[in-house]
Design a protein around this motif. Structure first.
Motif, mmCIF file in Angstrom:
data_model
loop_
_atom_site.group_PDB
_atom_site.id
_atom_site.type_symbol
_atom_site.label_atom_id
_atom_site.label_comp_id
_atom_site.label_asym_id
_atom_site.label_seq_id
_atom_site.Cartn_x
_atom_site.Cartn_y
_atom_site.Cartn_z
ATOM 1 N N VAL A 183 0.834 -1.200 0.000
ATOM 2 C CA VAL A 183 0.000 0.000 0.000
ATOM 3 C C VAL A 183 0.871 1.253 0.000
ATOM 4 N N ARG A 184 1.897 1.269 0.818
ATOM 5 C CA ARG A 184 2.775 2.439 0.888
ATOM 6 C C ARG A 184 3.412 2.744 -0.459
ATOM 7 N N GLU A 185 3.802 1.707 -1.185
ATOM 8 C CA GLU A 185 4.521 1.905 -2.452
ATOM 9 C C GLU A 185 3.598 1.994 -3.656
ATOM 10 N N ALA A 186 2.288 1.844 -3.438
ATOM 11 C CA ALA A 186 1.336 1.854 -4.553
ATOM 12 C C ALA A 186 1.353 3.196 -5.281
ATOM 13 N N THR A 187 1.271 3.121 -6.605
ATOM 14 C CA THR A 187 1.174 4.328 -7.425
ATOM 15 C C THR A 187 -0.113 4.327 -8.243
ATOM 16 N N GLY A 188 -0.946 3.318 -8.039
ATOM 17 C CA GLY A 188 -2.210 3.206 -8.763
ATOM 18 C C GLY A 188 -3.041 2.082 -8.178
ATOM 19 N N ALA A 189 -3.894 1.506 -9.018
ATOM 20 C CA ALA A 189 -4.783 0.433 -8.560
ATOM 21 C C ALA A 189 -3.975 -0.748 -8.010
ATOM 22 N N LEU A 190 -4.580 -1.464 -7.069
ATOM 23 C CA LEU A 190 -3.877 -2.514 -6.344
ATOM 24 C C LEU A 190 -4.891 -3.512 -5.812
ATOM 25 N N ARG A 191 -4.497 -4.800 -5.775
ATOM 26 C CA ARG A 191 -5.359 -5.835 -5.205
ATOM 27 C C ARG A 191 -4.466 -6.942 -4.658
ATOM 28 N N PHE A 192 -4.759 -7.408 -3.433
ATOM 29 C CA PHE A 192 -3.930 -8.468 -2.848
ATOM 30 C C PHE A 192 -4.717 -9.224 -1.787
ATOM 31 N N GLU A 193 -4.231 -10.428 -1.475
ATOM 32 C CA GLU A 193 -4.799 -11.268 -0.427
ATOM 33 C C GLU A 193 -3.918 -11.142 0.818
ATOM 34 N N TYR A 194 -4.557 -10.969 1.963
ATOM 35 C CA TYR A 194 -3.847 -10.974 3.236
ATOM 36 C C TYR A 194 -4.677 -11.807 4.206
ATOM 37 N N GLY A 195 -4.135 -12.961 4.599
ATOM 38 C CA GLY A 195 -4.918 -13.868 5.423
ATOM 39 C C GLY A 195 -6.153 -14.320 4.676
#
Length: 206
Positions: A183-195
């Protein structure tokens, strides 16, 4: 709050808590961070000098004493510093019922960074990943300025961490440090799984 740097080692002050106690003296503490010699984010909890005014906690940019957190994972350092900051709040008489929540929000705002000129508006969201849930728990925002959307996603990560049960998926999904760094390094759209949860920044609100 306005960020400032203290100490010869260049700590950026992220939060200060100071107030007058019943003995008519002021007690307080501060939370600081810096990029360490190895490039990792280090965090520090400092006890301010006791004093006669709200402003005399620092003396020539220094403080009474401190505890530092300097592993190679900046998120772990911040989480450990937050815990120590809350514990110190009892001895400096600045603790209240929402102290930890407020400081967690301050850390997330710091991580989100400043607004980026020309950055797209995005929505932040999360949802339980298990497709077997008929009505999976979820939350999302409207389209927001980029840095605000990042802050909201960091807030979602913090507030849903217990429900994500990441300790049960160790080695399957990313860990908390990796999630925060994404999230900190995001420069645009993002999607990820956490747990057991899915998190995203998207150009729509779904």
């Amino acid at each position: 709050m306005t960020r400032r740097t203290v100490g010869a080692e260049g700590w950026t002050v992220v939060d200060v808590a100071r107030q007058r106690h019943y003995d008519d003296r002021y007690y307080g503490q501060f939370l600081g961070t810096r990029t360490g010699p190895t490039g990792h984010a280090e965090w520090m909890v400092g006890r301010l000098f006791d004093g006669k005014t709200i402003d005399d906690g620092f003396r020539e940019g220094e403080w009474a004493y401190s505890k530092r957190f300097a592993t190679d994972k900046g998120t772990d350092n911040a989480d450990r510093a937050l815990k120590a900051y809350v514990e110190m709040a009892y001895s400096t008489f600045v603790w209240d019922r929402i102290f930890e929540q407020r400081v967690g929000e301050v850390i997330d705002q710091h991580w989100a960074g400043p607004e980026v000129p020309g950055a797209p508006k995005l929505a932040a969201g999360w949802q339980e990943s298990d497709a077997g849930h008929r009505n999976p728990a979820r939350g999302h925002t409207i389209l927001l300025p980029f840095h605000e959307a990042k802050y909201k996603l960091l807030h979602f990560l913090r507030s849903t961490e217990l429900g994500a049960k990441a300790h049960l998926t160790r080695g399957v999904t990313i860990d908390r440090h990796q999630a925060v760094e994404l999230v900190r390094e995001a420069t645009g759209a993002l999607r990820f799984e956490y747990g057991y949860n899915t998190y995203w920044l998207a150009a729509d609100e779904s």
